[in-house]
Design a protein around this motif. Structure first.
Motif, mmCIF file in Angstrom:
data_model
loop_
_atom_site.group_PDB
_atom_site.id
_atom_site.type_symbol
_atom_site.label_atom_id
_atom_site.label_comp_id
_atom_site.label_asym_id
_atom_site.label_seq_id
_atom_site.Cartn_x
_atom_site.Cartn_y
_atom_site.Cartn_z
ATOM 1 N N VAL A 23 -15.208 -12.750 -6.248
ATOM 2 C CA VAL A 23 -15.131 -12.880 -7.710
ATOM 3 C C VAL A 23 -13.985 -13.769 -8.158
ATOM 4 C CG1 VAL A 23 -16.261 -10.662 -8.120
ATOM 5 C CG2 VAL A 23 -13.759 -10.768 -8.006
ATOM 6 N N GLY A 24 -13.020 -14.015 -7.275
ATOM 7 C CA GLY A 24 -11.913 -14.887 -7.638
ATOM 8 C C GLY A 24 -10.773 -14.762 -6.657
ATOM 9 N N ILE A 25 -9.820 -15.680 -6.816
ATOM 10 C CA ILE A 25 -8.611 -15.702 -5.992
ATOM 11 C C ILE A 25 -7.417 -15.657 -6.929
ATOM 12 C CG2 ILE A 25 -7.209 -17.069 -4.407
ATOM 13 C CD1 ILE A 25 -9.798 -18.299 -3.329
ATOM 14 N N ALA A 26 -6.443 -14.839 -6.571
ATOM 15 C CA ALA A 26 -5.209 -14.751 -7.357
ATOM 16 C C ALA A 26 -4.025 -14.903 -6.408
ATOM 17 C CB ALA A 26 -5.141 -13.407 -8.071
ATOM 18 N N ALA A 32 -4.058 -10.922 -10.347
ATOM 19 C CA ALA A 32 -5.033 -10.111 -9.615
ATOM 20 C C ALA A 32 -5.495 -8.913 -10.447
ATOM 21 C CB ALA A 32 -4.426 -9.624 -8.294
ATOM 22 N N ILE A 33 -4.567 -8.275 -11.133
ATOM 23 C CA ILE A 33 -4.924 -7.117 -11.972
ATOM 24 C C ILE A 33 -5.828 -7.557 -13.124
ATOM 25 C CG2 ILE A 33 -4.010 -5.359 -13.544
ATOM 26 C CD1 ILE A 33 -1.563 -5.213 -11.609
ATOM 27 N N ARG A 34 -5.474 -8.673 -13.762
ATOM 28 C CA ARG A 34 -6.300 -9.198 -14.857
ATOM 29 C C ARG A 34 -7.709 -9.517 -14.356
ATOM 30 N NH1 ARG A 34 -8.180 -13.726 -15.636
ATOM 31 N NH2 ARG A 34 -6.761 -14.828 -14.246
ATOM 32 N N LEU A 35 -7.791 -10.190 -13.220
ATOM 33 C CA LEU A 35 -9.083 -10.555 -12.638
ATOM 34 C C LEU A 35 -9.901 -9.307 -12.291
ATOM 35 C CD1 LEU A 35 -10.857 -12.917 -11.600
ATOM 36 C CD2 LEU A 35 -9.650 -12.699 -9.419
ATOM 37 N N ALA A 36 -9.254 -8.308 -11.735
ATOM 38 C CA ALA A 36 -9.943 -7.065 -11.372
ATOM 39 C C ALA A 36 -10.459 -6.344 -12.617
ATOM 40 C CB ALA A 36 -9.016 -6.158 -10.569
ATOM 41 N N ARG A 37 -9.673 -6.344 -13.686
ATOM 42 C CA ARG A 37 -10.121 -5.707 -14.934
ATOM 43 C C ARG A 37 -11.362 -6.405 -15.486
ATOM 44 N NH1 ARG A 37 -4.043 -4.925 -16.946
ATOM 45 N NH2 ARG A 37 -3.779 -2.768 -16.272
ATOM 46 N N THR A 39 -13.614 -8.338 -13.711
ATOM 47 C CA THR A 39 -14.768 -8.445 -12.818
ATOM 48 C C THR A 39 -15.166 -7.148 -12.124
ATOM 49 O OG1 THR A 39 -13.372 -9.105 -10.951
ATOM 50 C CG2 THR A 39 -14.243 -10.871 -12.355
ATOM 51 N N GLN A 40 -14.279 -6.149 -12.091
ATOM 52 C CA GLN A 40 -14.553 -4.860 -11.443
ATOM 53 C C GLN A 40 -15.135 -5.030 -10.024
ATOM 54 O OE1 GLN A 40 -13.970 -1.567 -12.694
ATOM 55 N NE2 GLN A 40 -12.660 -2.797 -14.008
ATOM 56 N N PRO A 41 -14.376 -5.631 -9.110
ATOM 57 C CA PRO A 41 -14.895 -5.821 -7.748
ATOM 58 C C PRO A 41 -15.021 -4.486 -7.000
ATOM 59 C CG PRO A 41 -12.568 -6.346 -7.811
ATOM 60 C CD PRO A 41 -12.997 -6.091 -9.239
ATOM 61 N N ASP A 42 -15.791 -4.514 -5.920
ATOM 62 C CA ASP A 42 -15.940 -3.323 -5.076
ATOM 63 C C ASP A 42 -14.664 -3.042 -4.297
ATOM 64 O OD1 ASP A 42 -18.644 -2.882 -5.766
ATOM 65 O OD2 ASP A 42 -19.242 -4.462 -4.366
#
Length: 186
Positions: A23-26, A32-37, A39-42
């Motif tokens: 879903v992305g690279i940080a 990383a926290i923003r991206l996880a919020r 995209t909600q990765p597994d």
């Protein structure tokens, strides 16, 4: 979350080749926290040493605590202190660099399977509690457990303070025994 761009690209390529969607690279923890919020990765693959204010252990802790997203640590650090701190973030696994594509995909697959199984158990337990237990009784039991934990923490602190006081008293008695003869001589 990897602060070295070339390593991050290699990991992405290996994952895509293995059939995973990245879903992305940080490179920073906050990113990383923003991206996880968003995209909600597994799962999050997390280096321990990152650019910015947060390290990977802190990021992984935030992801699991706030978003329920587990992490797998990918790091060059395998010393006892780092490993001990990493365990606090409850990672699904820990892979030491350098690693190859097969290792990465194998660890990821096993970790995802383990996480899915844990989630099934949690959901089954929640369903059982919801269907068979009085919600107030459950809330009371949780509150009692928190109170017991707090009392145990205070008791531990008291024992530590008591031991310190006892040792300090021993040292004071020893010091007094040595000072008294000197005082009598003068």
């Amino acid at each position: 979350c990897e602060d070295e761009r070339l390593v991050a690209r290699d990991i992405r390529a290996a994952l895509v080749k293995g059939g995973y969607h990245v879903v992305g690279i940080a490179s920073h923890g906050e990113e990383a926290i923003r991206l996880a919020r968003e995209t909600q990765p597994d799962v999050a693959l997390m280096d321990i040493h990152l650019k910015g204010e947060m390290n990977g252990i802190e990021v992984a802790g935030t992801l699991v605590d706030e978003l329920g997203i587990p992490s797998i640590f990918l790091t060059a650090y395998a010393d006892e202190e780092t490993l001990s701190m990493a365990k606090e973030a409850q990672p699904l696994s820990y892979l030491v660099k350098p690693f190859d594509e097969l290792e990465l995909c194998t660890v990821l697959e096993v970790a995802l399977h383990r996480h899915r199984e844990q989630q099934h158990v949690v959901h089954a337990l929640q369903n059982y509690i919801n269907e068979n237990c009085d919600p107030q009784a459950v809330a009371n039991a949780i509150q009692r457990e928190r109170e017991i934990s707090k009392v145990e923490e205070i008791a531990t602190q008291f024992r530590i303070a008591s031991n310190i006081a006892e040792h300090l008293n021993d040292y004071l008695e020893l010091l007094a025994a040595h000072i008294e003869p000197v005082a009598k001589d003068s």
